[in-house]
Scaffold this active site. Structure first.
Site, PDB file in Angstrom:
ATOM      1  N   SER A 285       0.801  -1.222   0.178  1.00 33.90           N
ATOM      2  CA  SER A 285       0.187   0.091  -0.006  1.00 33.90           C
ATOM      3  C   SER A 285       0.915   1.250  -0.016  1.00 33.90           C
ATOM      4  CB  SER A 285      -1.114   0.193   1.339  1.00 33.90           C
ATOM      5  OG  SER A 285      -1.408   1.334   1.378  1.00 33.90           O
TER       6      SER A 285
ATOM      7  N   TYR B  75      -2.052  -0.349  10.197  1.00 38.07           N
ATOM      8  CA  TYR B  75      -1.999  -0.483   8.701  1.00 38.07           C
ATOM      9  C   TYR B  75      -0.806  -0.414   7.960  1.00 38.07           C
ATOM     10  CZ  TYR B  75      -4.000  -0.904   4.089  1.00 38.07           C
ATOM     11  OH  TYR B  75      -3.951  -1.242   2.605  1.00 38.07           O
TER      12      TYR B  75
HETATM   13  N1  LIG Z   1      -8.744  -0.625  -1.008  1.00 31.95           N
HETATM   14  C1  LIG Z   1      -7.734   0.336  -1.031  1.00 31.95           C
HETATM   15  O1  LIG Z   1      -7.976   1.437  -0.968  1.00 31.95           O
HETATM   16  C2  LIG Z   1      -6.277  -0.335  -1.173  1.00 31.95           C
HETATM   17  C3  LIG Z   1      -5.245   0.366  -0.771  1.00 31.95           C
HETATM   18  C4  LIG Z   1      -4.098   0.050  -0.786  1.00 31.95           C
HETATM   19  C5  LIG Z   1      -3.759  -1.252  -0.573  1.00 31.95           C
HETATM   20  N2  LIG Z   1      -5.024  -2.206  -0.411  1.00 31.95           N
HETATM   21  C6  LIG Z   1      -4.707  -3.585  -0.198  1.00 31.95           C
HETATM   22  O2  LIG Z   1      -5.298  -4.384  -1.037  1.00 31.95           O
HETATM   23  C7  LIG Z   1      -5.545  -5.694  -0.811  1.00 31.95           C
HETATM   24  C8  LIG Z   1      -7.125  -5.932  -0.914  1.00 31.95           C
HETATM   25  O3  LIG Z   1      -7.731  -5.101  -0.262  1.00 31.95           O
HETATM   26  P1  LIG Z   1      -9.464  -4.520  -0.834  1.00 31.95           P
HETATM   27  O4  LIG Z   1      -9.510  -3.343  -0.822  1.00 31.95           O
HETATM   28  O5  LIG Z   1      -9.726  -5.497  -1.938  1.00 31.95           O
HETATM   29  O6  LIG Z   1     -10.184  -5.292   0.227  1.00 31.95           O
HETATM   30  P2  LIG Z   1     -11.503  -6.129   0.403  1.00 31.95           P
HETATM   31  O7  LIG Z   1     -11.962  -6.003   1.952  1.00 31.95           O
HETATM   32  O8  LIG Z   1     -12.457  -5.856  -0.614  1.00 31.95           O
HETATM   33  O9  LIG Z   1     -10.844  -7.436   0.353  1.00 31.95           O
HETATM   34  C9  LIG Z   1     -10.210  -8.302   1.242  1.00 31.95           C
HETATM   35  C10 LIG Z   1     -10.348  -9.670   1.120  1.00 31.95           C
HETATM   36  O10 LIG Z   1      -9.342 -10.368   2.216  1.00 31.95           O
HETATM   37  C11 LIG Z   1     -10.331 -11.355   2.668  1.00 31.95           C
HETATM   38  N3  LIG Z   1      -9.619 -11.668   3.951  1.00 31.95           N
HETATM   39  C12 LIG Z   1      -9.446 -10.917   5.033  1.00 31.95           C
HETATM   40  N4  LIG Z   1      -8.818 -11.669   6.039  1.00 31.95           N
HETATM   41  C13 LIG Z   1      -8.451 -12.790   5.614  1.00 31.95           C
HETATM   42  C14 LIG Z   1      -7.877 -13.905   6.306  1.00 31.95           C
HETATM   43  N5  LIG Z   1      -7.498 -13.857   7.585  1.00 31.95           N
HETATM   44  N6  LIG Z   1      -7.751 -14.849   5.544  1.00 31.95           N
HETATM   45  C15 LIG Z   1      -8.123 -15.054   4.186  1.00 31.95           C
HETATM   46  N7  LIG Z   1      -8.898 -14.044   3.548  1.00 31.95           N
HETATM   47  C16 LIG Z   1      -9.031 -12.777   4.276  1.00 31.95           C
HETATM   48  C17 LIG Z   1     -11.521 -10.854   2.878  1.00 31.95           C
HETATM   49  O11 LIG Z   1     -12.465 -11.875   3.160  1.00 31.95           O
HETATM   50  C18 LIG Z   1     -11.713 -10.255   1.586  1.00 31.95           C
HETATM   51  O12 LIG Z   1     -12.212 -11.101   0.616  1.00 31.95           O
HETATM   52  C19 LIG Z   1      -5.324  -5.586   0.991  1.00 31.95           C
HETATM   53  O13 LIG Z   1      -4.097  -6.126   1.270  1.00 31.95           O
HETATM   54  C20 LIG Z   1      -5.302  -3.998   1.209  1.00 31.95           C
HETATM   55  O14 LIG Z   1      -4.565  -3.730   2.350  1.00 31.95           O
HETATM   56  C21 LIG Z   1      -6.153  -1.601  -0.617  1.00 31.95           C
END
Ligand SMILES: NC(=O)c1ccc[n+]([C@@H]2O[C@H](COP(=O)([O-])OP(=O)(O)OC[C@H]3O[C@@H](n4cnc5c(N)ncnc54)[C@H](O)[C@@H]3O)[C@@H](O)[C@H]2O)c1
Length: 253
Positions: A139, A152
């Site tokens: 991130s 985070y």
């Molecule tokens: N959305 C943003 O703005 C953003 C920005 C930077 C980084 N990210 C990163 O992108 C990645 C995906 O995030 P997203 O925005 O798609 O979120 P999201 O909440 O839509 O999806 C996250 C997924 O991870 C799964 N998950 C959570 N804990 C888990 C566990 N213990 N074991 C297995 N699965 C698990 C959830 O069930 C979900 O399906 C993450 O690592 C997040 O930190 C997101």
């Protein structure tokens, strides 16, 4: 970017960025195992996708034996493992002085230990095959501090450094490890932090948040998935240890 018959594991593939990656990789001919803790979303995805190249594995990436089993299941089902995308993650909104140790440990276990555990078992297979690509979702919070989510940010800094370390250690086996640092992407993950100290509607807050990016909009999950596809493919064959920001220009200023 042909991934025909490549076997890919995507953690957190049931929602958001991971879900977009699952759809894109399937469209490019890959065989995809989704590892996710959310059973309901996982089985719904399998039902709606109706594609023999998709396998859902219900597992918690903080649990070592579940990670070992998940990698084993995916590898034996598809006969190989070419790509691991460590993408599952959570966000907890809390300043340090108010954060419980339980919350701290929880986010550390999901966002960082989960990457370590899944990589540990995928690497064992990749080393014997002398090939592989690991893509970790970091991130921009691992590069610059986003407010209200210190834990985070700390976990994502850890993901970036773990990615670089694995890139250095496993290059001799022709295993590449890269990290994507997304900016603000429109997914369910950050809805809670968006609403922190805001009384407007979620859509209004999203419009406000979009203004921090030079491109003046939030990113779409597909825009991260596109970079994952590139890093998984041979088009990125000389890239390892890279941290690729995909953030609408957020960290450029
Ligand atoms: N959305 C943003 O703005 C953003 C920005 C930077 C980084 N990210 C990163 O992108 C990645 C995906 O995030 P997203 O925005 O798609 O979120 P999201 O909440 O839509 O999806 C996250 C997924 O991870 C799964 N998950 C959570 N804990 C888990 C566990 N213990 N074991 C297995 N699965 C698990 C959830 O069930 C979900 O399906 C993450 O690592 C997040 O930190 C997101």
């Amino acid at each position: 970017m042909n991934l025909e018959n490549k076997a890919v594991i995507i953690t957190g593939g049931a929602s958001g960025i991971g879900l977009a990656a699952v759809q894109l990789f399937l469209a490019h001919g890959a065989k995809v195992a989704v590892v996710d803790i959310n059973k309901q979303l996982g089985y719904k995805l399998v039902e709606q996708t109706n594609n023999d190249n998709l396998l859902f594995i219900h597992a918690d990436i903080t649990n070592e034996s579940e990670c070992e089993q998940a990698v084993g299941k995916a590898t034996s089902h598809f006969g190989d493992l070419d790509v691991l995308i460590n993408n599952a993650g959570i966000e907890i909104v809390s300043p340090v002085h108010e954060m419980s140790l339980l919350d701290w440990n929880n986010i550390l276990h999901v966002n960082l230990t989960g990457v370590f555990l899944m990589s540990k078992y995928a690497l064992k297979h990749m080393i014997t095959k002398q090939k592989g690509s690991i893509i970790n979702t970091g991130s921009v919070g691992g590069l610059v501090a986003w407010p209200d989510i210190p834990a985070y940010n700390a976990t994502k800094g850890g993901v970036i450094q773990l990615s670089k370390s694995m890139a250095v250690d496993y290059a001799k086996y022709q295993i590449r490890v890269n990290c994507i640092a997304p900016g603000i992407i429109d997914t369910p993950l950050n809805e809670k932090s968006f609403m922190e100290n805001h009384s407007e509607s979620l859509e209004e807050v999203k419009k406000e948040k979009a203004k921090v990016n030079p491109l003046l909009r939030l990113g779409k999950p597909e825009e991260i998935a596109n970079v994952m596809l590139f890093l998984a493919s041979d088009l990125s064959s000389y890239m390892t240890g890279s941290v690729v920001t995909v953030d609408g220009g957020y960290t450029a200023r």
